[in-house]
Design an enzyme around this catalytic site. Structure first.
Site, PDB file in Angstrom:
ATOM      1  N   GLN A  78      69.497 -95.528  -6.288  1.00  0.00           N
ATOM      2  CA  GLN A  78      69.868 -96.940  -6.274  1.00  0.00           C
ATOM      3  C   GLN A  78      71.192 -97.131  -7.014  1.00  0.00           C
ATOM      4  OE1 GLN A  78      66.809 -99.743  -7.284  1.00  0.00           O
ATOM      5  NE2 GLN A  78      68.150-101.466  -6.876  1.00  0.00           N
ATOM      6  N   PHE A  79      72.296 -96.971  -6.271  1.00  0.00           N
ATOM      7  CA  PHE A  79      73.618 -97.089  -6.875  1.00  0.00           C
ATOM      8  C   PHE A  79      73.879 -98.484  -7.419  1.00  0.00           C
ATOM      9  CE2 PHE A  79      74.708 -98.868  -2.800  1.00  0.00           C
ATOM     10  CZ  PHE A  79      75.785 -99.712  -3.041  1.00  0.00           C
ATOM     11  N   THR A  80      73.148 -99.485  -6.960  1.00  0.00           N
ATOM     12  CA  THR A  80      73.391-100.857  -7.415  1.00  0.00           C
ATOM     13  C   THR A  80      73.066-101.059  -8.898  1.00  0.00           C
ATOM     14  OG1 THR A  80      71.228-101.627  -6.659  1.00  0.00           O
ATOM     15  CG2 THR A  80      73.074-101.835  -5.112  1.00  0.00           C
TER      16      THR A  80
END
Length: 146
Positions: A78-80
């Site tokens: 989850q790069f966010t």
């Protein structure tokens, strides 16, 4: 490297209606590699989350780890989690690792987890995923190492 851990009664990841990873009781691990992260940080984060005492013992106290209870790990990229919203209303993700490095660190983390923990499921890196979970508690713990 950042992670958000959610203690779950169960969790699964679906892609286009198909379940690609699922666990019963354990930890949903939302994982983000950031620019400059190293293999050593991945090791440190994994060691911490495996030993983190956030599951109830016989007295109802958070005194047991995911290893102690034989729980599963569902690891989802989850790069966010690298979002920076200080400059306005549209998040910036410049702190996230470049896609190739993010994938390498995610896959390294998963491989290391599978080497030391018997029940590891995953999502798919960079896929459009639907994550379903029953948060137990709820207990949600952010971890960050740099």
């Amino acid at each position: 490297m950042k992670a958000v851990l959610q203690r779950v009664a169960e969790a699964r990841v679906d892609i286009a209606g198909d379940t690609v990873g699922a666990i019963g009781a354990g930890l949903l691990v939302l994982l983000c590699a950031e620019r400059g992260d190293s293999d050593a940080l991945a090791d440190r984060l994994l060691t911490k989350l495996l030993k983190l005492r956030i599951f109830a013992d016989e007295a109802g106290k958070m005194n047991r780890s995911v290893q102690d209870i034989g729980g599963g790990l569902l690891i989802v990229s989850q790069f966010t989690l690298a979002a920076d919203v200080s400059g306005g209303n549209r998040p910036s993700f410049t702190a996230a690792a470049a896609p190739d490095e993010g994938r390498r660190l995610y896959e390294l983390f998963v491989a290391k987890a599978r080497a030391v923990h018997p029940a590891v499921a995953t999502g798919v890196f960079a896929a459009d995923m639907q994550v379903h979970l029953v948060n137990d508690g709820p207990v949600t713990i952010p971890l960050s190492f740099s």
